[in-house]
Design an enzyme around this catalytic site. Structure first.
Site, PDB file in Angstrom:
ATOM      1  N   HIS A 290       1.294   5.285   0.724  1.00 20.03           N
ATOM      2  CA  HIS A 290       0.445   6.215   2.049  1.00 20.03           C
ATOM      3  C   HIS A 290       1.025   7.003   1.503  1.00 20.03           C
ATOM      4  CE1 HIS A 290       1.083   3.627   6.024  1.00 20.03           C
ATOM      5  NE2 HIS A 290       1.940   3.358   5.399  1.00 20.03           N
TER       6      HIS A 290
ATOM      7  N   HIS B 132       0.342  -1.477  -0.008  1.00 17.66           N
ATOM      8  CA  HIS B 132      -0.583   0.214   0.473  1.00 17.66           C
ATOM      9  C   HIS B 132       0.644   0.859  -0.382  1.00 17.66           C
ATOM     10  CE1 HIS B 132       0.467  -0.800   4.055  1.00 17.66           C
ATOM     11  NE2 HIS B 132       0.754   0.332   4.946  1.00 17.66           N
TER      12      HIS B 132
END
Ligand code: AMP
Ligand code: ZN
Length: 139
Positions: free
Chosen positions: A101, A99
């Protein structure tokens, strides 16, 4: 990865605060934000980290991170944005589904920083050559 929490969130099987979704990615609000508007860009296909992710999925996720940064900047009026992506525990990764940020930042917010080291010319030369000569990374 049947038991991966982020797979389930990305696919919509677990409720999230979603700000964007398409066939490849979901963008959600981080549950522990550094500031309001801290988002996570989560690909819908599982890869644990940057070492494993397919380049086309990575490209798409990064393009969506750019779009998200522009939207977060507009929505929050933040002074800056960090794009952060952690790989392995030593680098701060806590969720082992890739992922990105997108973190809004404000002057003096002290949300986080990193410390730097000093290196000699020889040390720069040594590490430069090691990286240049490295083959494909294998875990
Ligand atoms: P990392 O440390 O880079 O692996 O980041 C994992 C991030 O996922 C952290 O910032 C967590 O706050 C966030 N997180 C964990 N569980 C959830 C959740 N259920 N919903 C939203 N964000 C989450
Ligand atoms: Zn997963």
């Amino acid at each position: 990865m049947g038991d991966c929490f982020f797979c389930k969130m990305a696919k919509g099987e677990i409720p999230t605060n979603t700000v964007y979704e398409d066939g490849d990615v979901r963008v959600i609000l981080d549950i522990n934000p550094v500031n309001p508007g801290h988002c996570l860009v989560i690909p819908k296909t599982h890869a644990a980290n940057i070492y494993e992710i397919k380049p086309d999925v990575l490209s798409k996720a990064m393009a969506v991170a750019q779009e998200t940064a522009l939207k977060v900047k507009k929505a929050t009026g933040c002074d800056g944005i960090n794009i952060l992506q952690n790989n392995e525990e030593a680098a701060g990764q806590t969720v082992f589904h890739f992922h990105i940020h997108v973190m809004p930042r404000y002057k003096g917010d002290k949300a986080f920083n990193y410390k730097t080291i000093t290196m000699t010319d020889d040390e720069f030369k040594e590490i430069k050559n090691k990286i240049k000569m490295s083959g494909v990374y294998e875990i």
